[in-house]
Write a protein that holds these residues in place. Structure first.
Motif, PDB file in Angstrom:
ATOM      1  N   GLN A  91       0.833  -1.207   0.000  1.00 13.95           N
ATOM      2  CA  GLN A  91       0.000   0.000   0.000  1.00 13.95           C
ATOM      3  C   GLN A  91       0.865   1.253   0.000  1.00 13.95           C
ATOM      4  O   GLN A  91       0.543   2.243  -0.667  1.00 13.95           O
ATOM      5  CB  GLN A  91      -0.930  -0.003   1.207  1.00 13.95           C
ATOM      6  N   ASP A  92       1.974   1.216   0.764  1.00 15.35           N
ATOM      7  CA  ASP A  92       2.892   2.349   0.766  1.00 15.35           C
ATOM      8  C   ASP A  92       3.443   2.594  -0.636  1.00 15.35           C
ATOM      9  O   ASP A  92       3.518   3.734  -1.098  1.00 15.35           O
ATOM     10  CB  ASP A  92       4.062   2.103   1.725  1.00 15.35           C
ATOM     11  N   MET A  93       3.835   1.520  -1.302  1.00 12.68           N
ATOM     12  CA  MET A  93       4.390   1.651  -2.653  1.00 12.68           C
ATOM     13  C   MET A  93       3.331   2.168  -3.623  1.00 12.68           C
ATOM     14  O   MET A  93       3.628   2.996  -4.486  1.00 12.68           O
ATOM     15  CB  MET A  93       4.964   0.319  -3.120  1.00 12.68           C
ATOM     16  N   GLU A  94       2.079   1.702  -3.470  1.00 10.78           N
ATOM     17  CA  GLU A  94       1.003   2.179  -4.342  1.00 10.78           C
ATOM     18  C   GLU A  94       0.749   3.664  -4.106  1.00 10.78           C
ATOM     19  O   GLU A  94       0.543   4.423  -5.064  1.00 10.78           O
ATOM     20  CB  GLU A  94      -0.272   1.378  -4.089  1.00 10.78           C
ATOM     21  N   LEU A  95       0.759   4.070  -2.852  1.00 10.32           N
ATOM     22  CA  LEU A  95       0.543   5.476  -2.542  1.00 10.32           C
ATOM     23  C   LEU A  95       1.681   6.331  -3.100  1.00 10.32           C
ATOM     24  O   LEU A  95       1.444   7.385  -3.684  1.00 10.32           O
ATOM     25  CB  LEU A  95       0.420   5.675  -1.028  1.00 10.32           C
ATOM     26  N   GLN A  96       2.919   5.866  -2.960  1.00  8.37           N
ATOM     27  CA  GLN A  96       4.055   6.590  -3.529  1.00  8.37           C
ATOM     28  C   GLN A  96       3.920   6.696  -5.047  1.00  8.37           C
ATOM     29  O   GLN A  96       4.221   7.734  -5.635  1.00  8.37           O
ATOM     30  CB  GLN A  96       5.369   5.905  -3.151  1.00  8.37           C
ATOM     31  N   GLU A  97       3.472   5.630  -5.696  1.00  5.87           N
ATOM     32  CA  GLU A  97       3.276   5.656  -7.138  1.00  5.87           C
ATOM     33  C   GLU A  97       2.180   6.649  -7.512  1.00  5.87           C
ATOM     34  O   GLU A  97       2.304   7.381  -8.500  1.00  5.87           O
ATOM     35  CB  GLU A  97       2.937   4.258  -7.659  1.00  5.87           C
ATOM     36  N   MET A  98       1.108   6.690  -6.733  1.00  6.00           N
ATOM     37  CA  MET A  98       0.035   7.661  -6.994  1.00  6.00           C
ATOM     38  C   MET A  98       0.561   9.089  -6.880  1.00  6.00           C
ATOM     39  O   MET A  98       0.224   9.953  -7.697  1.00  6.00           O
ATOM     40  CB  MET A  98      -1.125   7.448  -6.011  1.00  6.00           C
ATOM     41  N   ILE A  99       1.390   9.330  -5.871  1.00  7.98           N
ATOM     42  CA  ILE A  99       1.956  10.670  -5.683  1.00  7.98           C
ATOM     43  C   ILE A  99       2.871  11.018  -6.847  1.00  7.98           C
ATOM     44  O   ILE A  99       2.799  12.125  -7.396  1.00  7.98           O
ATOM     45  CB  ILE A  99       2.702  10.756  -4.332  1.00  7.98           C
ATOM     46  N   ARG A 100       3.728  10.066  -7.247  1.00  8.98           N
ATOM     47  CA  ARG A 100       4.621  10.313  -8.385  1.00  8.98           C
ATOM     48  C   ARG A 100       3.810  10.601  -9.651  1.00  8.98           C
ATOM     49  O   ARG A 100       4.126  11.516 -10.410  1.00  8.98           O
ATOM     50  CB  ARG A 100       5.541   9.117  -8.617  1.00  8.98           C
ATOM     51  N   ALA A 101       2.764   9.823  -9.887  1.00  7.85           N
ATOM     52  CA  ALA A 101       1.932  10.020 -11.079  1.00  7.85           C
ATOM     53  C   ALA A 101       1.241  11.377 -11.047  1.00  7.85           C
ATOM     54  O   ALA A 101       1.174  12.075 -12.062  1.00  7.85           O
ATOM     55  CB  ALA A 101       0.903   8.897 -11.203  1.00  7.85           C
ATOM     56  N   ALA A 102       0.746  11.763  -9.882  1.00  6.12           N
ATOM     57  CA  ALA A 102       0.070  13.062  -9.754  1.00  6.12           C
ATOM     58  C   ALA A 102       1.047  14.207  -9.996  1.00  6.12           C
ATOM     59  O   ALA A 102       0.715  15.187 -10.666  1.00  6.12           O
ATOM     60  CB  ALA A 102      -0.577  13.185  -8.380  1.00  6.12           C
TER      61      ALA A 102
END
Length: 155
Positions: A123-134
């Protein structure tokens, strides 16, 4: 004419999506799994869960907090005569009630905590990916706007 996805204008659809996303999240599904299962983007799945929590949890917490404040007020009112008489036990109890109220209402200065992440979850990695994408999307949109602005100035 290009197909541009539009935000849901139907509150009922959004409400159903929020409920479904929250249910899946509570079952332990990742945001990616929720998005895939419901045919949503990763960001939309995250937003639906966040909004569902905000709608369901925060009002209940506020209501419970108000009930607790009233309860503490009643305790203090009953202690008032003993406090005026200088009863040490009543004074100490009133101080503990006051401490409880301050913590509950967030009136105390925040305690500094040295928190270090020792484990990174999916979940941490998914959230980091969402932040990077945003961030990437925002940077791209900013560059497009700046290019359009520069083009207009040249004309």
């Amino acid at each position: 004419m290009t197909d541009i996805p539009q935000a849901h204008s139907n509150d009922a659809i959004v409400g159903r999506e929020q409920a479904a996303c929250l249910e899946l999240r509570l079952e332990g599904h990742s945001f990616r799994a929720i998005a895939d299962q419901l045919g949503l983007s990763l960001g939309t799945a995250f937003t639906r869960v966040r909004d569902a929590i905000s709608l369901e949890v925060n009002p209940l917490a506020d209501e419970l907090r108000e009930i607790e404040v009233q309860r503490l007020d009643q305790y203090l009112a009953r202690l008032a005569p003993k406090i005026r008489d200088g009863d040490d036990r009543a004074i100490n109890t009133a101080v503990r009630i006051s401490e409880s109220r301050r913590r509950m209402l967030g009136l105390d200065r925040p305690v500094a905590i040295d928190a270090r992440v020792t484990e990174v979850t999916q979940q941490d990695m998914e959230l980091q990916e969402m932040i990077r994408a945003a961030k990437a999307k925002a940077a791209l949109e900013e560059s497009v706007l700046l290019a359009a602005e520069a083009s207009e100035e040249e004309q």
